[in-house]
Design a protein around this motif. Sequence first.
Motif, short mmCIF file in Angstrom:
data_model
loop_
_atom_site.label_atom_id
_atom_site.label_comp_id
_atom_site.label_asym_id
_atom_site.label_seq_id
_atom_site.Cartn_x
_atom_site.Cartn_y
_atom_site.Cartn_z
N ILE A 93 89.31 28.34 30.62
CA ILE A 93 90.77 28.79 31.42
C ILE A 93 89.36 29.02 32.48
O ILE A 93 88.87 30.67 31.96
CB ILE A 93 91.71 29.32 31.03
CG1 ILE A 93 91.06 30.06 30.15
CG2 ILE A 93 92.55 27.80 30.11
CD1 ILE A 93 93.04 31.20 29.58
N GLU A 94 89.76 30.18 33.34
CA GLU A 94 89.31 30.80 34.58
C GLU A 94 89.85 32.10 34.62
O GLU A 94 90.27 32.89 35.12
CB GLU A 94 88.92 30.16 35.68
CG GLU A 94 88.21 29.55 35.93
CD GLU A 94 88.07 28.29 36.56
OE1 GLU A 94 87.77 28.76 38.31
OE2 GLU A 94 89.39 27.03 36.55
N VAL A 95 91.55 32.25 34.50
CA VAL A 95 92.46 33.01 34.35
C VAL A 95 94.06 32.85 33.74
O VAL A 95 94.29 31.75 33.20
CB VAL A 95 93.30 33.26 35.31
CG1 VAL A 95 93.71 31.91 36.01
CG2 VAL A 95 93.82 34.90 35.82
N VAL A 96 94.46 33.98 32.79
CA VAL A 96 94.58 33.98 32.29
C VAL A 96 96.57 34.91 32.52
O VAL A 96 95.96 35.55 33.39
CB VAL A 96 95.08 34.82 30.62
CG1 VAL A 96 94.28 35.58 31.20
CG2 VAL A 96 95.71 34.59 29.33
N ALA A 97 97.89 34.14 32.50
CA ALA A 97 98.53 35.34 32.91
C ALA A 97 99.55 35.69 31.37
O ALA A 97 99.31 35.04 30.74
CB ALA A 97 99.87 34.01 33.31
N GLY A 116 85.41 37.97 29.83
CA GLY A 116 85.08 37.00 31.30
C GLY A 116 85.65 36.23 31.48
O GLY A 116 85.63 35.77 32.25
N ILE A 117 87.77 36.57 31.96
CA ILE A 117 88.36 35.26 32.02
C ILE A 117 89.30 36.51 33.08
O ILE A 117 89.58 37.45 32.45
CB ILE A 117 89.24 35.04 30.54
CG1 ILE A 117 88.08 34.13 30.27
CG2 ILE A 117 90.74 34.70 30.99
CD1 ILE A 117 89.00 33.26 28.70
N HIS A 118 89.89 35.90 34.43
CA HIS A 118 90.49 37.00 34.83
C HIS A 118 92.20 37.16 34.62
O HIS A 118 92.36 36.08 33.38
CB HIS A 118 90.67 36.12 36.55
CG HIS A 118 89.60 35.90 37.00
ND1 HIS A 118 88.60 36.92 37.55
CD2 HIS A 118 88.52 35.19 37.53
CE1 HIS A 118 87.02 36.49 38.47
NE2 HIS A 118 87.29 35.47 38.29
N VAL A 119 92.78 38.17 34.86
CA VAL A 119 93.91 38.21 34.44
C VAL A 119 94.87 38.59 35.10
O VAL A 119 94.48 39.53 36.71
CB VAL A 119 93.67 39.94 33.28
CG1 VAL A 119 94.73 40.04 32.85
CG2 VAL A 119 92.91 39.55 32.44
N VAL A 120 96.42 38.49 35.23
CA VAL A 120 97.45 38.74 35.72
C VAL A 120 98.25 39.12 34.69
O VAL A 120 98.54 37.95 33.52
CB VAL A 120 97.70 37.23 36.27
CG1 VAL A 120 98.65 37.55 37.00
CG2 VAL A 120 97.10 37.05 36.87
N CYS A 121 98.55 40.53 34.71
CA CYS A 121 99.62 41.41 33.81
C CYS A 121 100.56 41.33 34.53
O CYS A 121 100.56 42.30 35.47
CB CYS A 121 99.01 42.07 33.18
SG CYS A 121 99.84 42.60 32.00
N ILE A 351 90.15 33.87 43.54
CA ILE A 351 89.37 33.58 42.62
C ILE A 351 88.08 32.49 43.12
O ILE A 351 86.93 32.46 42.31
CB ILE A 351 90.34 33.40 41.46
CG1 ILE A 351 91.02 33.94 40.48
CG2 ILE A 351 89.59 32.48 40.54
CD1 ILE A 351 91.98 33.33 39.83
N GLU A 352 88.31 31.69 43.64
CA GLU A 352 87.43 31.36 44.51
C GLU A 352 86.91 31.93 45.09
O GLU A 352 85.75 31.33 45.49
CB GLU A 352 88.21 30.04 45.48
CG GLU A 352 87.86 28.98 45.35
CD GLU A 352 88.14 27.79 46.27
OE1 GLU A 352 88.12 26.88 45.65
OE2 GLU A 352 89.24 28.00 46.86
N ALA A 353 86.75 32.60 46.27
CA ALA A 353 86.30 33.42 46.77
C ALA A 353 85.00 33.76 46.06
O ALA A 353 83.51 34.17 46.39
CB ALA A 353 86.64 34.22 47.53
#
Length: 404
Positions: A93-97, A116-121, A351-353
């Motif tokens: 995964i690249e991002v976690v919610a 190393g994973i992006h976060v949506v919290c 994230i894509e950028a």
Amino acid sequence: MQEEKRGRTSNIQLPKPSRPIRMGIVGGSGGFIGPVHAIAARMDNRYQLVAGALSSNPETAQRAGAEWFLSPERCYASYQDMARKEADRPDGIEVVAITTPNFTHHDIARTFLEAGIHVVCDKPITTTLEDARDLVQRAADSDLLFAVPHAFAAYPMVRQAQAMIANGELGEIRLVHVEFVMDWLTRPIDQTGDGQAAWRTDPKRSGPGGAIADIGTHAWHLAQFVSGQRVTELLADIASLVPGRRLDDNAHVLLRFENGARGTMIITQVAPGNDCGLRIRVYGTDGGIEWRQDDVNVLRYTPTDEAPRLLSKGNTGLLPESYLMTRVPKGHPEGYLEGFANVYSEVAVAIEAKREKRSVDVPLFFATAVEGLAGVAFVEAALASQAGGNIWVDPGRYIKGDFR
């Protein structure tokens, strides 16, 4: 009014993705907000949900994962296991919610940032200022995205209001009034077996704030986002009106803004007849605006000394910021799930950028860990105001460091 901008058409969109972003989710098997994240993330075809720690019970985690069509080996019973194994996978995964109760947010977010994973919290991002500052610093140090889904700020007509104010169409801002009025805790359901009510009114799981943290942080963010003005002082009157309730269910807050404007916040979860009564009104020297969630696709705009005007989502002549959040033609309503999806779409563009090491050529307004810290600071400042005998408090004193 700026007629040149008003003449634009509604074909403005966020850039399309080159491929879906691989996403995981923590929580989601028991409450309503987990599925909201999952639905919203996939609405614009920018994410692929591939992993989850949906429950700490292994059987429940597997069963819930199967319902979401996750592979059995990617249905985890612990977020630690999920972060470690997903970070090691070439297709991880690249991002976690993070959709769990408040007291778990810090440890979960920290674990995924370290992997190393992006976060949506979900908000509030933590229950203490120390933990919130820690997450802001970790996100900055790791150059990872940390997003907070303040979805109400991502509705098309809220973005229209924000852009109009930023363009000076209301003149100098004088008054900002925001209210979030609900009724779901009118009865003591937190004391009679309702699980969602129980944890939200439990200081050990929700943190020190009740309604001010749960819905007040949304109102706090919306007031400053739309007005473009930072609150420099607040005075709060906070109460628990239901006997036996351990956290607040009602708050009245006076606001002073950096430009000298005045404002109010009404926050309550004990007002019968109000499902989700979110409303914001902003008045300046040249006009005023009003937006209500129960009429989500309309913005009431009144230039000074002129008749009120109703601006509707999707119509020709709105500002680009509104069209970027619009996905269906005028006359077709868009609401809560679409607002959440707008946040996720903006995060996907960012994230894509980062992945492609390039800049973003459209404005992105999703809330970050910095705004998440500001929300925690608001709760602390409001509680301090109440504890001090309803005194004026500067919420900025609770935020340390420069993370801009």
